[in-house]
Design a protein around this motif. Sequence first.
Motif, PDB file in Angstrom:
ATOM      1  N   PHE A 145      47.493  39.963  41.096  1.00 18.88           N
ATOM      2  CA  PHE A 145      47.931  38.591  41.364  1.00 18.88           C
ATOM      3  C   PHE A 145      48.930  38.160  40.283  1.00 18.88           C
ATOM      4  N   VAL A 197      39.692  29.734  40.445  1.00 19.84           N
ATOM      5  CA  VAL A 197      39.013  30.367  41.572  1.00 19.84           C
ATOM      6  C   VAL A 197      37.627  30.744  41.076  1.00 19.84           C
ATOM      7  N   GLY A 218      35.265  30.157  45.941  1.00 16.00           N
ATOM      8  CA  GLY A 218      35.207  31.397  46.713  1.00 16.00           C
ATOM      9  C   GLY A 218      35.133  32.610  45.804  1.00 16.00           C
ATOM     10  N   ASP A 219      34.986  33.775  46.412  1.00 17.54           N
ATOM     11  CA  ASP A 219      34.879  35.026  45.666  1.00 17.54           C
ATOM     12  C   ASP A 219      36.274  35.502  45.275  1.00 17.54           C
ATOM     13  N   ALA A 269      37.911  38.397  46.995  1.00 15.75           N
ATOM     14  CA  ALA A 269      38.506  38.205  48.325  1.00 15.75           C
ATOM     15  C   ALA A 269      39.754  37.327  48.213  1.00 15.75           C
ATOM     16  N   VAL A 270      39.642  36.260  47.421  1.00 20.06           N
ATOM     17  CA  VAL A 270      40.727  35.271  47.373  1.00 20.06           C
ATOM     18  C   VAL A 270      41.984  35.830  46.706  1.00 20.06           C
ATOM     19  N   LEU A 271      41.821  36.482  45.562  1.00 19.21           N
ATOM     20  CA  LEU A 271      43.017  36.938  44.830  1.00 19.21           C
ATOM     21  C   LEU A 271      43.834  37.986  45.589  1.00 19.21           C
ATOM     22  N   ALA A 311      44.075  38.474  48.770  1.00 15.48           N
ATOM     23  CA  ALA A 311      44.743  37.822  49.902  1.00 15.48           C
ATOM     24  C   ALA A 311      45.881  36.937  49.404  1.00 15.48           C
ATOM     25  N   ALA A 312      45.663  36.265  48.280  1.00 10.85           N
ATOM     26  CA  ALA A 312      46.716  35.407  47.726  1.00 10.85           C
ATOM     27  C   ALA A 312      47.887  36.257  47.232  1.00 10.85           C
ATOM     28  N   GLY A 359      49.869  37.062  50.138  1.00  9.02           N
ATOM     29  CA  GLY A 359      50.590  35.862  50.574  1.00  9.02           C
ATOM     30  C   GLY A 359      51.806  35.583  49.716  1.00  9.02           C
TER      31      GLY A 359
END
Lengths: 318, 263
Positions: A220, A282, A300-301, A304-306, A308-309, A312
């Motif tokens: 990230f 996060v 959130g976890d 999973a979040v990082l 996906a970010a 993105g």
Amino acid sequence: MTEILVLVDHVDGAVRKPTLELLTIARRLGEPSAVFIGADASQAIESLKKYGAEKVYVVDDADMATYLVAPKAEALQQLVEKTSPGAVLISSNAEGKEIAARLAVKLDSGIITDAVDVQSDGGTPVTTQSVFAGNFTVTAKVTQGTPIITVKPNAATPEAVDGAATEEKVEVSVSDGAKTAKIIKSEPRKASGRPELTEAAIVVSGGRGTGGNFEPVEQFADSLGAAVGASRAAVDSGWMPHAFQVGQTGKTVSPQLYVAAGISGAIQHRAGMQTSKTIIAVNKDEEAPLFELVDFGVVGDLHAVLPAATEGVTERKG
Amino acid sequence: MNIVVCVKYVPDATAERQFESDHTVDRVGVDGLLSELDEYAVEQALQLREKRDGEEIEITALCVGPEQATDAIRKALQMGVDKGVHVVDDAIAGSDSLATSLVLAKAVEKIGDVDLVMCGMASTDASMSVVPAMLAERLGLPQVTFASAVESQGEVFRVRRDGDTATEIVEGRLPMVLSVTDQTGEARYPSFKGIMAAKKKPLESWSLSDLGVDAEKVGLSAAWSAVEDTEARPPRSQGEIVTDEDGSGAKALVDFLASKKFI
Ligand SMILES: Cc1cc2nc3c(=O)[nH]c(=O)nc-3n(C[C@H](O)[C@H](O)[C@H](O)COP(=O)(O)OP(=O)(O)OC[C@H]3O[C@@H](n4cnc5c(N)ncnc54)[C@H](O)[C@@H]3O)c2cc1C
């Protein structure tokens, strides 16, 4: 115009960015004179010239670097006595602060550390500091002797202006007493290819919540061109070297954007990042104290979040 | 061997810390304690004694601070330090790091025959990290500071110093000034036995005149830097918090970054 001495912080002759910031600050106060201590100043002089150094005092002494702090303080003392500068500016890292400390005792002069801004009041430096974990802002002046000021990274944007950078070699004498703490080994930190933690515009940090897997944090960070940081819990667990620790006993950072992933937000951690412009957290625990500070938060976890970010961000940058 | 550990009495960082109207740190109206970072120095001093079984080692906790600062010394005594010296004098209030280091240096000289002066890496209030270097300068002793690991053999000390750009091994010989970081290892809690024993340990109180320090040289009026103003930072207000559900969190995060022009 009065000279303002700027101690050059360099790694084997390569000038570190905070020194260029000091030159810009020095120009507000008088005429910047850089002080280079070490062997082979040629590369340094080139960059100092581009950022407005009018003079460069060169103390060509490789031996000095094999002792801790004290010889550099002696060299600066001799230069101050010779040039009667309006102020001495030094980078606010561990070594810089200790050089400043000894210099202040030697010169019977006031000292201010960790300035986040320095302005001129008719040539007298007026400093701004951020204290008590960033909860207070303090403005101060030195009232005795030659103001000795250590300045944090990012206190100014380095301005490229051509200086004369006239080289002047100086001989200094170093006492035996200053050679009593010997550096018997020095292992340079491996280059990470990422921006310096204290200098970066964006920092992404991971904590215990990473569970030891920093990959999502690093990827990230890379998508944003950011530096990577860590909480002490992550450092204590051996997941990241201490040089990456953000907080009271690590680095203080004040970037445009700070992202904390899996970090609860203990006061000691906040002390190192609270003055960041924008803060994002996060964390899977919506009660995590860091959420109190954030401009934006995701409950959130991070695993999973990082990722996906990261995807993105990469897509948008396309 | 004689060890002096310098300990500071600081306002509790978890409480509301304040400034007085003269811009000095309020050390009276706020609950205080032994600066957490000095506990690591106390711990390292105690460990050194434990490692050097058979060698006679006396450890003194030295504190410059107001009346209540005995709390900081008492904590060090409870942890296992042998005796305490408290330099207390109304004239000291508001002293800067230069004056504080002067008083500490004079007290170390008065204690006499000191082999090792130990400090924490910084105080938890001012956190300047300059007093150990100033002490070394004033006492004319080797400065071995920011040690994140300490090893010693006889009079030779070798420490690891995690610098900004390199990790260094620094070597010095007693007598010297040594400051240690929180990387040296957790400090012990006082045991019940330690707490009881501390009550009987000697605690001396010295004034500036005991040290031969001129009161004019310390305190707020002698400080060589003057605070013009102190201002509380406006508290940060909490922004938007979203809960991640099937990727919605990441999407919202990326939208936020884009709206702030970070992408
Ligand atoms: C003298 C002293 C000095 C100190 N100096 C520093 C310092 O310089 N810097 C520093 O950081 N700390 C420092 N500390 C330590 C500090 O008190 C905290 O212990 C530390 O910051 C906690 O780190 P952490 O937030 O990573 O861990 P924790 O407090 O354990 O928090 C972990 C967080 O991760 C979250 N989490 C867990 N799993 C996930 C997941 N899968 N996804 C998302 N979130 C998850 C949890 O909800 C929790 O909020 C110091 C302490 C002392 C006593």
